[in-house]
Design an enzyme around this catalytic site. Structure first.
Site, PDB file in Angstrom:
ATOM      1  N   ARG A 175     -11.808   1.955  -8.867  1.00 37.29           N
ATOM      2  CA  ARG A 175     -10.963   3.157  -9.000  1.00 37.29           C
ATOM      3  C   ARG A 175     -11.238   3.830 -10.349  1.00 37.29           C
ATOM      4  O   ARG A 175     -11.806   3.204 -11.249  1.00 37.29           O
ATOM      5  CB  ARG A 175      -9.495   2.758  -8.908  1.00 37.29           C
ATOM      6  N   ASP A 214       0.830  -1.209   0.000  1.00 34.87           N
ATOM      7  CA  ASP A 214       0.000   0.000   0.000  1.00 34.87           C
ATOM      8  C   ASP A 214       0.865   1.260   0.000  1.00 34.87           C
ATOM      9  O   ASP A 214       1.985   1.253   0.498  1.00 34.87           O
ATOM     10  CB  ASP A 214      -0.909  -0.031   1.243  1.00 34.87           C
ATOM     11  N   ARG A 235       1.727  -4.842   6.135  1.00 36.14           N
ATOM     12  CA  ARG A 235       1.050  -3.801   5.365  1.00 36.14           C
ATOM     13  C   ARG A 235       1.887  -2.534   5.427  1.00 36.14           C
ATOM     14  O   ARG A 235       2.229  -2.059   6.510  1.00 36.14           O
ATOM     15  CB  ARG A 235      -0.354  -3.514   5.890  1.00 36.14           C
ATOM     16  N   GLU A 239     -12.028  -4.807  -4.943  1.00 36.59           N
ATOM     17  CA  GLU A 239     -12.579  -3.450  -4.838  1.00 36.59           C
ATOM     18  C   GLU A 239     -11.837  -2.451  -5.730  1.00 36.59           C
ATOM     19  O   GLU A 239     -12.358  -1.388  -6.060  1.00 36.59           O
ATOM     20  CB  GLU A 239     -12.525  -2.963  -3.383  1.00 36.59           C
ATOM     21  N   ASN A 240     -10.593  -2.784  -6.110  1.00 38.52           N
ATOM     22  CA  ASN A 240      -9.805  -1.847  -6.926  1.00 38.52           C
ATOM     23  C   ASN A 240     -10.418  -1.574  -8.305  1.00 38.52           C
ATOM     24  O   ASN A 240     -10.092  -0.580  -8.947  1.00 38.52           O
ATOM     25  CB  ASN A 240      -8.362  -2.342  -7.110  1.00 38.52           C
ATOM     26  N   TRP A 241     -11.344  -2.441  -8.737  1.00 40.87           N
ATOM     27  CA  TRP A 241     -12.022  -2.188 -10.023  1.00 40.87           C
ATOM     28  C   TRP A 241     -12.803  -0.882  -9.969  1.00 40.87           C
ATOM     29  O   TRP A 241     -13.131  -0.307 -10.993  1.00 40.87           O
ATOM     30  CB  TRP A 241     -12.979  -3.336 -10.376  1.00 40.87           C
TER      31      TRP A 241
HETATM   32  C1  FPP Z   1      -1.858   0.369  -3.292  1.00 42.14           C
HETATM   33  O1  FPP Z   1      -1.441   1.691  -3.434  1.00 42.14           O
HETATM   34  C2  FPP Z   1      -1.408  -0.461  -4.371  1.00 42.14           C
HETATM   35  C3  FPP Z   1      -2.209  -0.959  -5.369  1.00 42.14           C
HETATM   36  C4  FPP Z   1      -3.645  -0.720  -5.473  1.00 42.14           C
HETATM   37  C5  FPP Z   1      -1.688  -1.801  -6.418  1.00 42.14           C
HETATM   38  C6  FPP Z   1      -0.441  -2.571  -6.130  1.00 42.14           C
HETATM   39  C7  FPP Z   1       0.287  -2.631  -7.383  1.00 42.14           C
HETATM   40  C8  FPP Z   1       1.618  -2.592  -7.530  1.00 42.14           C
HETATM   41  C9  FPP Z   1       2.559  -2.635  -6.398  1.00 42.14           C
HETATM   42  C10 FPP Z   1       2.259  -2.451  -8.843  1.00 42.14           C
HETATM   43  C11 FPP Z   1       2.042  -3.464  -9.881  1.00 42.14           C
HETATM   44  C12 FPP Z   1       2.040  -4.897  -9.492  1.00 42.14           C
HETATM   45  C13 FPP Z   1       2.487  -5.873 -10.290  1.00 42.14           C
HETATM   46  C14 FPP Z   1       2.241  -7.284  -9.920  1.00 42.14           C
HETATM   47  C15 FPP Z   1       3.246  -5.584 -11.516  1.00 42.14           C
HETATM   48  P1  FPP Z   1      -2.537   2.808  -3.437  1.00 42.14           P
HETATM   49  O2  FPP Z   1      -2.761   3.239  -4.830  1.00 42.14           O
HETATM   50  O3  FPP Z   1      -3.750   2.347  -2.709  1.00 42.14           O
HETATM   51  O4  FPP Z   1      -1.816   3.935  -2.632  1.00 42.14           O
HETATM   52  P2  FPP Z   1      -2.516   5.024  -1.737  1.00 42.14           P
HETATM   53  O5  FPP Z   1      -3.166   4.290  -0.596  1.00 42.14           O
HETATM   54  O6  FPP Z   1      -1.378   5.875  -1.300  1.00 42.14           O
HETATM   55  O7  FPP Z   1      -3.500   5.739  -2.598  1.00 42.14           O
END
Ligand code: FPP
Length: 240
Positions: free
Chosen positions: A70, A19, A187, A66-68
């Site tokens: 975004r 994260d 985490r 849930e990331n879908w």
């Molecule tokens: C959380 O950061 C991370 C993600 C939603 C995606 C994780 C992806 C990667 C580490 C890169 C690609 C992975 C591969 C397998 C190539 P966030 O966007 O939620 O950060 P924030 O909480 O600061 O907004």
């Protein structure tokens, strides 16, 4: 020999909620996507170090169910990144005889990506030294729902009785089947939640939270997390 909890200083299975990519980028005045790019580049050194430390399994939460939700351009960027990773960088892992598998729902991914996931799983299934599990479109509750459906089907087909449902049956029905439970869940980024990750599997895992954003989480930080794990007295509710 049976390994006692106290002797086990290096966790066998580490699961990581990667994260803080977005905040890492924003604090540098960069678009959030730059954080995902940097986060992706951070995977290899951390995996290599985990392997060197004797960890056997690493599960990475790369994209949640849930990331879908975004913004579309961010989802597209992440999907492009996964595609690039699965068709490119992952070959480095394969060269090093790393077993790679995927957990989560494959429903929403394009067929070529799903085919590539299957291919990677097939090509690496004979390796047993180090196992990387990528959680893509994964949600712990969703995975449990799918497991319940599989068990219900088995019962309808009279494969076993309701009374035979036990921990093993549930494990066998989850997308994590065959993978031992995580011992340590890390985490990054300061959030102290488990966010629908490995809900069933992490029942007894040690939880480790660090304020460091994922793109900055390095080998030394992994060592610190492993040391913290080693210092904890894992008693699982019993007395030793
Ligand atoms: C959380 O950061 C991370 C993600 C939603 C995606 C994780 C992806 C990667 C580490 C890169 C690609 C992975 C591969 C397998 C190539 P966030 O966007 O939620 O950060 P924030 O909480 O600061 O907004």
């Amino acid at each position: 020999m049976v390994e006692t909890a106290q002797e086990q200083t290096v966790p066998k299975h580490i699961a990581i909620i990667m994260d803080g990519n977005g905040r890492w980028a924003q604090e540098k005045g960069l678009p959030r996507t730059a954080g995902h790019k940097a986060g992706g580049e951070n995977i290899r050194p951390v995996l290599e170090h985990a392997k060197a430390r004797g960890v056997k399994y690493v599960t990475l939460f790369a994209f949640s169910a849930e990331n879908w939700n975004r913004p579309k351009p961010e989802v597209k960027y992440l999907l492009d990144l996964f595609r690039k990773y699965l068709f490119g960088d992952i070959k480095e892992l394969q060269k090093e005889k790393v077993r790679v598998s995927f957990i989560g729902s494959r429903e929403k991914f394009s067929s070529d990506l799903v085919e590539r996931m299957r291919e990677i799983e097939r090509e690496t299934e004979q390796y047993d030294d180090f196992h990387v599990v990528l959680a893509l479109s994964y949600g712990g509750r969703q995975d449990l729902i799918e497991a319940v459906k599989r068990i219900a089907l088995d019962i309808r087909e009279h494969k076993y009785l309701i009374s035979a449902i036990d921990e093993e049956k549930i494990n066998d029905s989850l997308s994590t089947h065959g993978i031992p439970y995580p011992d340590l869940v890390i985490r990054t980024s300061g959030e102290q939640r488990i966010s629908n990750f490995l809900l069933w599997e992490m029942a007894y895992a040690e939880l480790y939270f660090t304020p460091i954003y994922w793109p900055d989480f390095n080998e030394q930080d992994l060592d610190i997390a492993i040391e913290a794990f080693g210092r904890r007295n894992r008693r699982f509710g019993g007395l030793k």
